[in-house]
Design an enzyme around this catalytic site. Sequence first.
Site, PDB file in Angstrom:
ATOM      1  CG  ASN A   6      26.988  12.966  17.969  1.00 47.08           C
ATOM      2  OD1 ASN A   6      27.120  12.629  16.793  1.00 47.08           O
ATOM      3  ND2 ASN A   6      25.921  13.625  18.411  1.00 47.08           N
ATOM      4  CE  LYS A   8      26.657  17.239  17.914  1.00 48.41           C
ATOM      5  NZ  LYS A   8      26.143  18.427  18.549  1.00 48.41           N
ATOM      6  CG  HIS A  94      21.469  14.526  19.071  1.00 53.57           C
ATOM      7  ND1 HIS A  94      21.343  15.874  18.783  1.00 53.57           N
ATOM      8  CD2 HIS A  94      22.645  14.386  19.729  1.00 53.57           C
ATOM      9  CE1 HIS A  94      22.425  16.497  19.250  1.00 53.57           C
ATOM     10  NE2 HIS A  94      23.221  15.628  19.824  1.00 53.57           N
ATOM     11  CD  GLU A  96      22.922  18.562  16.817  1.00 52.28           C
ATOM     12  OE1 GLU A  96      23.380  17.582  16.219  1.00 52.28           O
ATOM     13  OE2 GLU A  96      23.606  19.288  17.584  1.00 52.28           O
ATOM     14  CD  GLU A 163      23.754  15.358  23.956  1.00 50.92           C
ATOM     15  OE1 GLU A 163      24.996  15.366  23.945  1.00 50.92           O
ATOM     16  OE2 GLU A 163      23.078  15.351  22.925  1.00 50.92           O
ATOM     17  N   GLY A 169      26.915  22.920  21.772  1.00 56.07           N
ATOM     18  CA  GLY A 169      27.657  23.763  20.833  1.00 56.07           C
ATOM     19  C   GLY A 169      27.728  25.233  21.202  1.00 56.07           C
ATOM     20  CB  SER A 206      29.530  23.137  25.981  1.00 54.81           C
ATOM     21  OG  SER A 206      28.787  23.788  24.974  1.00 54.81           O
TER      22      SER A 206
HETATM   23  P1  13P Z   1      28.893  19.695  21.808  1.00 50.27           P
HETATM   24  O1  13P Z   1      29.845  18.860  22.640  1.00 50.27           O
HETATM   25  O2  13P Z   1      29.493  20.176  20.535  1.00 50.27           O
HETATM   26  O3  13P Z   1      28.228  20.755  22.616  1.00 50.27           O
HETATM   27  O4  13P Z   1      27.725  18.698  21.336  1.00 50.27           O
HETATM   28  C1  13P Z   1      27.097  17.906  22.252  1.00 50.27           C
HETATM   29  C2  13P Z   1      26.243  16.933  21.546  1.00 50.27           C
HETATM   30  O5  13P Z   1      25.270  17.297  20.922  1.00 50.27           O
HETATM   31  C3  13P Z   1      26.625  15.520  21.600  1.00 50.27           C
HETATM   32  O6  13P Z   1      25.613  14.696  21.152  1.00 50.27           O
END
Ligand code: 13P
Length: 245
Positions: A6, A8, A94, A96, A163, A169, A206
Amino acid sequence: MYFIANWKMFGDIKSLNSLNKVLKFLRLKNSNKFRLIYCPPYTLLNLFHKKIKNSNIELGAQNCHQEEISGPFTGSISSKMLKKIGAKYVIIGHSENRAVGETNLIINKKIESSLRSGLKIIFCIGETLQQKRKKHTHKVLLEQVSKGLKGIKKLNNVIFAYEPVWSIGTGIIPKSNDLKKTIVFLRKNLLKRFGLKNPKILYGGSVNPKNVRNFKELNVIDGFLVGGASQDSKKFIDIVKKTFN
Ligand code: 13P
C-alpha cells in the site's frame, strides 16, 4: 501468502523504476507460495498496469467512491473505472480514511459496489489506541465486520486485513499472544456469523523484514498489508524472503 504493497499518497513516475528489482526477483523465484499485489496511488495505476503486464504482480487501488456508476462526484473514482484500468483489488475501510469520516455504512456501500464491479476487496479493520486501552478491540472488530459486510453475498472475494491503528507507521507491533488471540477470534466469528470457513486474514502495521517471521510463525495469518516498507523494493522483497526462510 499475500504480500500487498500500500503506497498510500507516495510515489511518482520515477518510483516505478523500483519495480524492476521486484520483477527480477519474481522471474528468479517463480513461486506459487505467494501473491504480490501493488496498490499505488490513482495517478500511477495506468503506468503500473503497463509495467507489470506479463508478470505475476497484480494491481489494486487504495479506495473508490461508493457509487459504481459514473456521476457528478468531483474528485472521485468509481470501482468500475478501476476495473477498466486493470485493477483487480481495492482497499476499503483503511483507518486513514475512517479517520476522515468514512463510516461503516459508506464502507458497506463501497464493498458492495466494488464486488459488483468485479473487484476483490481488501477490507481493513482495526481498533484505535484508545479502544485498545479500554479493552474494546473485539467489540470494535465485530462492529466493523458486521456493519461493513451487512447484506453482502460474495464473501469469498473479500480479504480481511487486521490493522491495529496504533501500529500503523509507529514501529509498535502487537504482542504475539494478543495478535494470535485476535485473529482466532475473528476467524471464529466470521465462521459463526457469515459461514466463512477459511477466510483470508492479513496483518498490517509496521511490518518489516525483521519482524515478519514472528508474525508468520503464529500460523494464523495469510499475509501482510505493508505500508512504509513496501515503497523500498529491497525491503519489500526481503519481507517476502524472510517469511519463507
Ligand atoms: P505501515 O506498514 O507503514 O505501518 O502501514 C501499514 C498500513 O497502513 C498498510 O495499509
